[in-house]
Design a protein around this motif. Structure first.
Motif, short mmCIF file in Angstrom:
data_model
loop_
_atom_site.label_atom_id
_atom_site.label_comp_id
_atom_site.label_asym_id
_atom_site.label_seq_id
_atom_site.Cartn_x
_atom_site.Cartn_y
_atom_site.Cartn_z
N GLY A 1 -13.05 -0.93 12.41
CA GLY A 1 -13.56 -0.05 11.55
C GLY A 1 -12.74 0.65 10.71
O GLY A 1 -13.17 1.12 9.82
N GLN A 2 -11.58 0.40 10.86
CA GLN A 2 -10.50 1.05 9.87
C GLN A 2 -9.80 0.09 9.05
O GLN A 2 -9.03 0.54 8.07
N ALA A 3 -10.01 -1.39 9.24
CA ALA A 3 -9.45 -2.17 8.56
C ALA A 3 -9.58 -2.24 7.01
O ALA A 3 -8.61 -2.61 6.32
N HIS A 4 -10.58 -1.73 6.54
CA HIS A 4 -11.10 -1.70 5.20
C HIS A 4 -10.18 -0.98 4.54
O HIS A 4 -9.63 -1.00 3.22
N TRP A 5 -9.43 0.20 5.02
CA TRP A 5 -8.53 0.97 4.28
C TRP A 5 -7.49 0.38 3.82
O TRP A 5 -6.87 0.61 2.88
N LEU A 6 -6.91 -0.64 4.61
CA LEU A 6 -5.75 -1.45 4.25
C LEU A 6 -6.14 -2.72 3.49
O LEU A 6 -5.63 -2.90 2.37
N GLN A 7 -7.23 -3.47 3.69
CA GLN A 7 -7.55 -4.57 2.85
C GLN A 7 -8.28 -4.33 1.75
O GLN A 7 -8.19 -5.23 0.57
N ASP A 8 -8.71 -3.24 1.25
CA ASP A 8 -9.33 -2.82 -0.01
C ASP A 8 -8.11 -2.42 -0.90
O ASP A 8 -8.45 -2.20 -2.18
N LEU A 9 -7.00 -2.05 -0.47
CA LEU A 9 -5.97 -1.83 -1.42
C LEU A 9 -5.82 -3.03 -2.13
O LEU A 9 -5.25 -4.29 -1.73
N PRO A 10 -5.55 -2.92 -3.59
CA PRO A 10 -5.38 -4.06 -4.39
C PRO A 10 -3.73 -4.70 -4.49
O PRO A 10 -3.40 -5.54 -5.18
N GLN A 11 -2.78 -3.65 -4.13
CA GLN A 11 -1.53 -3.74 -4.34
C GLN A 11 -1.01 -5.08 -3.56
O GLN A 11 -1.41 -5.44 -2.51
N LYS A 12 0.19 -5.65 -4.16
CA LYS A 12 0.92 -6.64 -3.65
C LYS A 12 2.31 -6.41 -3.82
O LYS A 12 2.84 -5.95 -5.17
N PRO A 13 3.07 -6.64 -2.81
CA PRO A 13 2.72 -7.01 -1.50
C PRO A 13 2.25 -5.99 -0.64
O PRO A 13 2.62 -4.75 -1.05
N LYS A 14 1.63 -6.01 0.37
CA LYS A 14 1.29 -5.11 1.41
C LYS A 14 1.23 -5.65 2.83
O LYS A 14 1.51 -7.05 2.93
#
Length: 282
Positions: free
Chosen positions: A59-72
């Protein structure tokens, strides 16, 4: 499918990995939430520090995966909530595997999943549940090329209607070995009371990489000394939660630990990194 592409997202060419664990909210224990109340902000802060991976829940993974920056950082996903950390311990304890856990992890572009392997002398049913969870996940992980990180934890009653970690390293050795026998691609284990013995756990997990977990918050010097000792004992990195996200300067703590894990820094050199901002402020 091979797990190597995702393993390469987690581990550097030298075989090392620093993960920040932010999955504590799934435990339903209020005391675990201090420092991670605002997950959007916390994950943003951690991403700026750029550890190799961040461990969160579905339920919290989207906060990371929605970020467009690279690298992450790579995503590692917890897939089995448990009530074993409640105090007092419930009459019926469980470790529940999420439905279609691996497919959900694939959909979120996770680099690995993590699952418990809990053992306590008076909780054989809980251990059986964990064994079944790992056994169910393994063929799914193989099908999708998803690394399975197994977390063997040996617990004993604490005398206060709860449980604490067992200090007997031989029991941790045995459970870490069981994790490998069940097909773990990565082992996330508790630390030892005597860190000079930790090579025994590393050997039990071989050839799989072993990532010790951090546990409760301890003083900065102890975090750095522990990290250095674990790497010297052969650990492939660390998975730290409260010792990073509850730190007043979490980004600096990430970078200090990274220096030890990836660059071979000494405790003194890592401490310089941790305290550098304080000196500048003065």
């Amino acid at each position: 499918m091979s797990v190597n592409p995702r393993m390469n997202r987690l581990f550097t060419a030298s075989g090392k990995c620093l993960q920040v664990a932010l999955d504590h909210g799934i435990a339903n224990v209020a005391g675990f939430l201090a420092g991670i109340e605002n997950m959007k902000q916390v994950i943003g802060t951690m991403v700026e520090a750029n550890p190799d991976a961040i461990l969160v829940t579905l339920g919290q993974a989207h906060w990371l995966q929605d970020l467009p920056q690279k690298p992450k950082p790579a995503l590692v996903m917890r897939v089995d909530p448990t009530n074993f950390y409640y105090v007092p311990t419930p009459k019926h304890v469980f470790c529940k595997l999420l439905d279609d856990a691996v497919e959900q992890a694939v959909a979120l572009d996770a680099a690995a999943i993590v699952v418990n392997l809990l053992w306590a002398p008076d909780q054989p049913e809980l251990h059986r549940q964990c064994l079944e969870n790992v056994a169910r996940l393994k063929p799914q992980c193989e099908r999708f090329g998803m690394p399975m990180m197994v977390e063997p934890l040996v617990m004993v009653p604490d005398g206060n209607n709860g449980y604490k970690l067992n200090a007997d390293i031989q029991k941790t050795v045995a459970l870490a070995r069981q994790a490998v026998e069940l097909g773990a691609d990565i082992v996330k284990a508790d630390i030892a009371e005597n860190l000079s013995d930790y090579h025994l756990v590393v050997e039990a997990a071989a050839p799989r990489p072993l990532l010790p977990r951090g546990g409760s918050r301890v003083p900065d010097q102890q975090v750095l000394e522990r990290t250095y000792a674990l790497i010297q004992q052969g650990a492939a990195g660390v998975v730290y939660g409260r010792n990073i996200y509850q730190h007043p300067h979490p980004q600096r703590m990430v970078r200090a630990c990274q220096a030890i894990v990836h660059d071979g820094a000494t405790v003194a050199e890592a401490k310089e990194i941790l305290e550098a901002g304080d000196r500048v402020a003065v």
